[in-house]
Design a protein around this motif. Structure first.
Motif, PDB file in Angstrom:
ATOM      1  N   HIS A 154      20.344  88.145  70.053  1.00  0.00           N
ATOM      2  CA  HIS A 154      20.873  87.664  71.338  1.00  0.00           C
ATOM      3  C   HIS A 154      22.126  88.478  71.651  1.00  0.00           C
ATOM      4  O   HIS A 154      23.116  87.939  72.110  1.00  0.00           O
ATOM      5  N   THR A 155      22.080  89.769  71.321  1.00  0.00           N
ATOM      6  CA  THR A 155      23.176  90.749  71.465  1.00  0.00           C
ATOM      7  C   THR A 155      24.247  90.582  70.384  1.00  0.00           C
ATOM      8  O   THR A 155      24.147  89.705  69.536  1.00  0.00           O
ATOM      9  N   MET A 156      25.280  91.420  70.474  1.00  0.00           N
ATOM     10  CA  MET A 156      26.452  91.297  69.598  1.00  0.00           C
ATOM     11  C   MET A 156      27.448  90.306  70.181  1.00  0.00           C
ATOM     12  O   MET A 156      27.915  89.403  69.502  1.00  0.00           O
ATOM     13  N   THR A 157      27.816  90.483  71.484  1.00  0.00           N
ATOM     14  CA  THR A 157      28.959  89.727  72.035  1.00  0.00           C
ATOM     15  C   THR A 157      28.632  88.954  73.321  1.00  0.00           C
ATOM     16  O   THR A 157      29.536  88.546  74.038  1.00  0.00           O
ATOM     17  N   HIS A 158      27.327  88.786  73.617  1.00  0.00           N
ATOM     18  CA  HIS A 158      26.893  87.872  74.671  1.00  0.00           C
ATOM     19  C   HIS A 158      27.355  88.233  76.094  1.00  0.00           C
ATOM     20  O   HIS A 158      27.776  87.363  76.867  1.00  0.00           O
ATOM     21  N   PRO A 159      27.252  89.519  76.470  1.00  0.00           N
ATOM     22  CA  PRO A 159      27.576  89.855  77.866  1.00  0.00           C
ATOM     23  C   PRO A 159      26.369  89.636  78.775  1.00  0.00           C
ATOM     24  O   PRO A 159      25.258  89.389  78.287  1.00  0.00           O
ATOM     25  N   ASN A 160      26.586  89.731  80.077  1.00  0.00           N
ATOM     26  CA  ASN A 160      25.455  89.860  80.994  1.00  0.00           C
ATOM     27  C   ASN A 160      25.013  91.320  80.917  1.00  0.00           C
ATOM     28  O   ASN A 160      25.735  92.215  81.357  1.00  0.00           O
ATOM     29  N   MET A 161      23.817  91.568  80.363  1.00  0.00           N
ATOM     30  CA  MET A 161      23.371  92.934  80.079  1.00  0.00           C
ATOM     31  C   MET A 161      23.180  93.769  81.347  1.00  0.00           C
ATOM     32  O   MET A 161      23.189  94.999  81.301  1.00  0.00           O
ATOM     33  N   ALA A 162      23.005  93.114  82.493  1.00  0.00           N
ATOM     34  CA  ALA A 162      22.823  93.851  83.749  1.00  0.00           C
ATOM     35  C   ALA A 162      24.157  94.362  84.292  1.00  0.00           C
ATOM     36  O   ALA A 162      24.188  95.175  85.208  1.00  0.00           O
ATOM     37  N   TYR A 163      25.270  93.876  83.743  1.00  0.00           N
ATOM     38  CA  TYR A 163      26.593  94.229  84.265  1.00  0.00           C
ATOM     39  C   TYR A 163      27.433  95.067  83.305  1.00  0.00           C
ATOM     40  O   TYR A 163      28.634  95.188  83.478  1.00  0.00           O
ATOM     41  N   VAL A 164      26.789  95.605  82.252  1.00  0.00           N
ATOM     42  CA  VAL A 164      27.508  96.535  81.364  1.00  0.00           C
ATOM     43  C   VAL A 164      26.829  97.898  81.476  1.00  0.00           C
ATOM     44  O   VAL A 164      25.671  97.980  81.892  1.00  0.00           O
ATOM     45  N   ASN A 165      27.533  98.982  81.142  1.00  0.00           N
ATOM     46  CA  ASN A 165      26.897 100.295  81.295  1.00  0.00           C
ATOM     47  C   ASN A 165      25.836 100.518  80.207  1.00  0.00           C
ATOM     48  O   ASN A 165      25.759  99.773  79.228  1.00  0.00           O
ATOM     49  N   SER A 166      25.018 101.557  80.404  1.00  0.00           N
ATOM     50  CA  SER A 166      23.843 101.685  79.543  1.00  0.00           C
ATOM     51  C   SER A 166      24.221 101.968  78.092  1.00  0.00           C
ATOM     52  O   SER A 166      23.535 101.519  77.172  1.00  0.00           O
ATOM     53  N   GLY A 167      25.341 102.655  77.869  1.00  0.00           N
ATOM     54  CA  GLY A 167      25.786 102.904  76.492  1.00  0.00           C
ATOM     55  C   GLY A 167      26.132 101.604  75.787  1.00  0.00           C
ATOM     56  O   GLY A 167      25.766 101.384  74.627  1.00  0.00           O
ATOM     57  N   VAL A 168      26.815 100.739  76.502  1.00  0.00           N
ATOM     58  CA  VAL A 168      27.212  99.446  75.935  1.00  0.00           C
ATOM     59  C   VAL A 168      25.971  98.573  75.711  1.00  0.00           C
ATOM     60  O   VAL A 168      25.829  97.921  74.673  1.00  0.00           O
ATOM     61  N   ALA A 169      25.058  98.603  76.684  1.00  0.00           N
ATOM     62  CA  ALA A 169      23.832  97.801  76.549  1.00  0.00           C
ATOM     63  C   ALA A 169      23.044  98.247  75.317  1.00  0.00           C
ATOM     64  O   ALA A 169      22.546  97.422  74.540  1.00  0.00           O
ATOM     65  N   ARG A 170      22.964  99.567  75.133  1.00  0.00           N
ATOM     66  CA  ARG A 170      22.224 100.094  73.970  1.00  0.00           C
ATOM     67  C   ARG A 170      22.887  99.628  72.673  1.00  0.00           C
ATOM     68  O   ARG A 170      22.212  99.195  71.745  1.00  0.00           O
ATOM     69  N   HIS A 171      24.205  99.701  72.630  1.00  0.00           N
ATOM     70  CA  HIS A 171      24.933  99.270  71.430  1.00  0.00           C
ATOM     71  C   HIS A 171      24.675  97.781  71.147  1.00  0.00           C
ATOM     72  O   HIS A 171      24.416  97.398  70.011  1.00  0.00           O
ATOM     73  N   GLU A 172      24.751  96.955  72.168  1.00  0.00           N
ATOM     74  CA  GLU A 172      24.542  95.505  71.999  1.00  0.00           C
ATOM     75  C   GLU A 172      23.149  95.222  71.427  1.00  0.00           C
ATOM     76  O   GLU A 172      22.981  94.344  70.585  1.00  0.00           O
ATOM     77  N   MET A 173      22.146  95.966  71.914  1.00  0.00           N
ATOM     78  CA  MET A 173      20.773  95.729  71.451  1.00  0.00           C
ATOM     79  C   MET A 173      20.525  96.332  70.074  1.00  0.00           C
ATOM     80  O   MET A 173      19.855  95.734  69.239  1.00  0.00           O
ATOM     81  N   MET A 174      21.071  97.549  69.853  1.00  0.00           N
ATOM     82  CA  MET A 174      20.744  98.287  68.638  1.00  0.00           C
ATOM     83  C   MET A 174      21.534  97.767  67.443  1.00  0.00           C
ATOM     84  O   MET A 174      20.985  97.557  66.364  1.00  0.00           O
ATOM     85  N   GLU A 175      22.834  97.562  67.648  1.00  0.00           N
ATOM     86  CA  GLU A 175      23.695  97.154  66.536  1.00  0.00           C
ATOM     87  C   GLU A 175      23.338  95.736  66.052  1.00  0.00           C
ATOM     88  O   GLU A 175      23.335  95.469  64.850  1.00  0.00           O
ATOM     89  N   SER A 176      22.981  94.847  66.991  1.00  0.00           N
ATOM     90  CA  SER A 176      22.622  93.486  66.576  1.00  0.00           C
ATOM     91  C   SER A 176      21.325  93.514  65.768  1.00  0.00           C
ATOM     92  O   SER A 176      21.181  92.806  64.767  1.00  0.00           O
TER      93      SER A 176
END
Ligand SMILES: [Zn+2]
Length: 321
Positions: A215-237
């Protein structure tokens, strides 16, 4: 339309799966309301709902539903999937024993950064600050001043702060929460860490036959973060969970904390690249063969057993409210 007619209509529409979304189950939901808000279901209602699923529907695992959607397997009529978001300890302590007793498999989507830091996702902190503060006003980042006298005003200001915070991740998000708490002179309870599951509990759930998803690392709205951050949230978790649980983590749930939408074509492409087999949203509806497994619809369970039954009958009949 009566329940029986709906069931007949459902049979004509062919197999499909209703994916149900839960968050927290507690003996006394009022005990954590200032913190978790209205996402807590009582243990009593939860048991009634799971008994209903076991008796009148066909509890099915998310893995099986993924195979069905991709045309590789069949699922029973009236298939239901139980899912939990965020990763609260009560999922393990209160919900899992009921699920195990009644033979209902579930998927638990965990906010990995929150588990690592032993702290609930940020909306809980913001809610607590706004519900308990003695300050009379709060100023948002655009300089607008929000009165905090009535419950209604506090709720409006809380929602405004969620719009701001849902776009932040990691350290920047932590700083936002800390500075809000200091502006509002609010103390977050020290034992709040006990609300989150630990890895031993997740390993036990896997052993019991359940699935752990991200459910991500830090629970942001994934549509409102840039693609690098979105990738990190999905990949690192995914990487953290696989490291801790020693099992592939193939399922993802989009947080839906504030603002709309909560996923985009871009986030779907990233979830595919990162290696997820399914991703669930909070868009309402049921899953059918041929759907995109990376944007699956879900349904809330409702607050009573009757509400759940009616929702499911309507959904299977193609009459989602
Ligand atoms: Zn969540």
């Amino acid at each position: 339309m009566g329940s029986r007619l709906l069931q007949a209509a459902g049979r004509l529409r062919g197999p499909s799966a209703a994916i149900l979304m839960y968050h927290s189950v507690m003996e006394d939901p009022g005990s954590q309301e200032a913190y978790l808000g209205e996402i807590i279901l009582s243990q009593k209602v939860f048991r009634q709902q799971i008994e209903l699923l076991a008796r009148q529907f066909r509890p099915t695992s998310l893995d099986q539903v993924e195979q069905f959607i991709n045309g590789k397997a069949k699922i029973p009529e009236r298939a239901v999937v139980v899912t939990f978001d965020d990763g609260y300890t009560d999922n393990y302590e209160i919900a899992a024993p009921v699920l195990n007793e009644l033979g209902v498999p579930a998927t638990f989507y965990v906010t990995v950064g929150c588990v690592d830091r032993k702290t609930p996702p940020w909306p809980a902190h913001l809610r607590y600050c706004f519900r308990t503060t003695k300050q009379k006003r709060w100023t948002d980042s655009s300089g607008n001043s929000w009165p905090l006298s009535s419950t209604q005003q506090r709720e409006s200001a809380f929602l405004r702060s969620c719009d701001e915070c849902c776009q932040l991740t990691s350290m920047v998000q932590e700083r936002y929460v800390a500075s809000l708490a200091s502006e509002l002179d609010a103390q977050v309870p020290v034992d709040s860490g006990a609300l989150m599951m630990n890895y031993d509990q997740m390993r036990a759930l896997v052993k019991q036959g359940h699935i752990i998803g991200s459910h991500t690392m830090t629970h942001p709205n994934m549509a409102y973060v840039n693609s690098g951050v979105a990738r990190h949230e999905m990949m690192e978790s995914k990487r953290r969970l696989e490291e801790e649980l020693a099992t592939p983590v193939l399922h993802f749930a989009y947080p839906c904390p504030a603002l709309s939408p909560h996923w985009t074509e871009g986030t779907i492409a990233i979830s595919r690249e990162v290696g997820y087999a399914t991703a669930v949203t909070t868009n309402g509806g049921i899953a059918r063969r041929g759907d995109d497994p990376l944007r699956l619809k879900r349904m809330g369970s409702g607050e009573t057993v009757d509400a759940l039954q009616w929702r499911l009958e309507c959904a299977f009949a193609g009459q989602l409210r």
